[in-house]
Write a protein that holds these residues in place. Structure first.
Motif, mmCIF file in Angstrom:
data_model
loop_
_atom_site.group_PDB
_atom_site.id
_atom_site.type_symbol
_atom_site.label_atom_id
_atom_site.label_comp_id
_atom_site.label_asym_id
_atom_site.label_seq_id
_atom_site.Cartn_x
_atom_site.Cartn_y
_atom_site.Cartn_z
ATOM 1 N N TYR A 173 0.847 -1.190 0.000
ATOM 2 C CA TYR A 173 0.000 0.000 0.000
ATOM 3 C C TYR A 173 0.881 1.238 0.000
ATOM 4 N N PHE A 174 0.299 2.344 -0.438
ATOM 5 C CA PHE A 174 1.002 3.624 -0.359
ATOM 6 C C PHE A 174 0.073 4.675 0.223
ATOM 7 N N ARG A 175 0.696 5.684 0.847
ATOM 8 C CA ARG A 175 -0.064 6.772 1.459
ATOM 9 C C ARG A 175 0.920 7.891 1.821
ATOM 10 N N GLY A 176 0.380 9.022 2.230
ATOM 11 C CA GLY A 176 1.202 10.098 2.775
ATOM 12 C C GLY A 176 2.252 10.613 1.814
ATOM 13 N N LEU A 177 3.351 11.081 2.376
ATOM 14 C CA LEU A 177 4.427 11.692 1.616
ATOM 15 C C LEU A 177 5.513 10.658 1.313
ATOM 16 N N GLY A 178 5.267 9.862 0.294
ATOM 17 C CA GLY A 178 6.272 8.908 -0.165
ATOM 18 C C GLY A 178 6.317 7.585 0.549
ATOM 19 N N GLU A 179 5.332 7.289 1.395
ATOM 20 C CA GLU A 179 5.323 6.004 2.098
ATOM 21 C C GLU A 179 4.729 4.919 1.214
ATOM 22 N N CYS A 180 5.473 3.835 1.026
ATOM 23 C CA CYS A 180 4.989 2.679 0.272
ATOM 24 C C CYS A 180 5.576 1.443 0.937
ATOM 25 N N ARG A 181 4.719 0.601 1.485
ATOM 26 C CA ARG A 181 5.192 -0.541 2.268
ATOM 27 C C ARG A 181 4.512 -1.832 1.840
ATOM 28 N N ALA A 182 5.264 -2.927 1.965
ATOM 29 C CA ALA A 182 4.734 -4.252 1.659
ATOM 30 C C ALA A 182 4.811 -5.123 2.906
ATOM 31 N N SER A 183 3.795 -5.961 3.093
ATOM 32 C CA SER A 183 3.766 -6.879 4.219
ATOM 33 C C SER A 183 4.567 -8.136 3.885
#
Length: 239
Positions: A84-94
């Motif tokens: 998922y991605f959100r905010g200012l440049g945050e993109c994370r995978a579980s």
């Protein structure tokens, strides 16, 4: 596509079409796909836009995603990873998980935040994961594009060459977003569908259909009885 301008959710709204028919067509298309290495455990990458406008749909997806696993036979396995991605440049995978409850718990800890789309990072992550070990399919759920569409099309085409289809679900009726999402699906040899956030069963049926395909290919999808499951099958046949 030659469109270079970002596609935003508020622009050029098209007349509403029959969402139920679109869901049916989407499921029929998925059923026509022959998944490589069907004897192996399926792997499904679940990508979501978690920017602020998506909070109501995110909450709905948390409640529905466990239903994806209902489409899988008891003797089969489906690994799912959330990105998922959100905010200012945050993109994370579980991590990759087999447990529907584990995925639901993970999603329930995430709140949506304002920011621009990062679809390119989702596609790049899918490519890199697929190189390490084959992914059966990628689901992407979103409502906007704030990136260079041609660059995203190039990445979608790369996934298609690698044999990794994108199943793109659009929330809303923005015509420029629809055109881009349809192109991503076409270039990756996947499928596109729009869903209505006021009708949760439509998204539930779409998720179950793709989960069935990812876990057992066309044969498993044919066992699904929903209208959505009968309709993901036809788009791919036309490509």
């Amino acid at each position: 596509m030659s469109e270079k301008n970002p596609a935003r959710r508020a622009d050029a709204v098209t007349p509403k079409t029959n969402v139920r028919d679109e869901v049916s067509a989407f499921v029929q298309k998925v059923g026509l796909m022959a998944r490589p290495n069907a004897a192996e455990d399926g792997r499904l990458l679940f990508g979501m836009d978690a920017t602020m406008s998506r909070q109501p749909t995110w909450d709905m997806a948390v409640s529905l995603q466990a239903g994806m696993f209902e489409a899988i036979p008891k003797d089969a396995h489906l690994q799912v990873q959330l990105i998922y991605f959100r905010g200012l440049g945050e993109c994370r995978a579980s991590k990759w998980v087999l447990d529907a409850n584990a995925l639901a718990r993970l999603m329930s800890t995430i709140s949506c935040q304002g920011g621009n789309t990062q679809i390119g990072r989702v596609f790049s992550h899918a490519r890199d994961e697929h190189k390490r070990r084959r992914i059966s399919a990628v689901v992407y759920v979103g409502d906007a594009i704030e990136e260079n569409v041609d660059a995203l099309c190039a990445k979608a085409g790369e996934l298609g060459v690698m044999g990794l289809p994108l199943f793109v679900f659009q929330e809303g009726h923005d015509s420029r977003v629809e055109a881009a999402f349809r192109e991503f699906a076409r270039l990756s040899k996947g499928a596109y569908a729009r869903f209505d956030s006021s009708a949760p069963q439509q998204l539930a049926d779409l998720l179950k259909a793709v989960a069935a395909y990812a876990s057992g290919g066309r044969a498993q999808l044919k066992l699904q009885s929903s209208g959505a499951a009968r309709a993901l099958l036809s788009q791919i046949e036309k490509q």
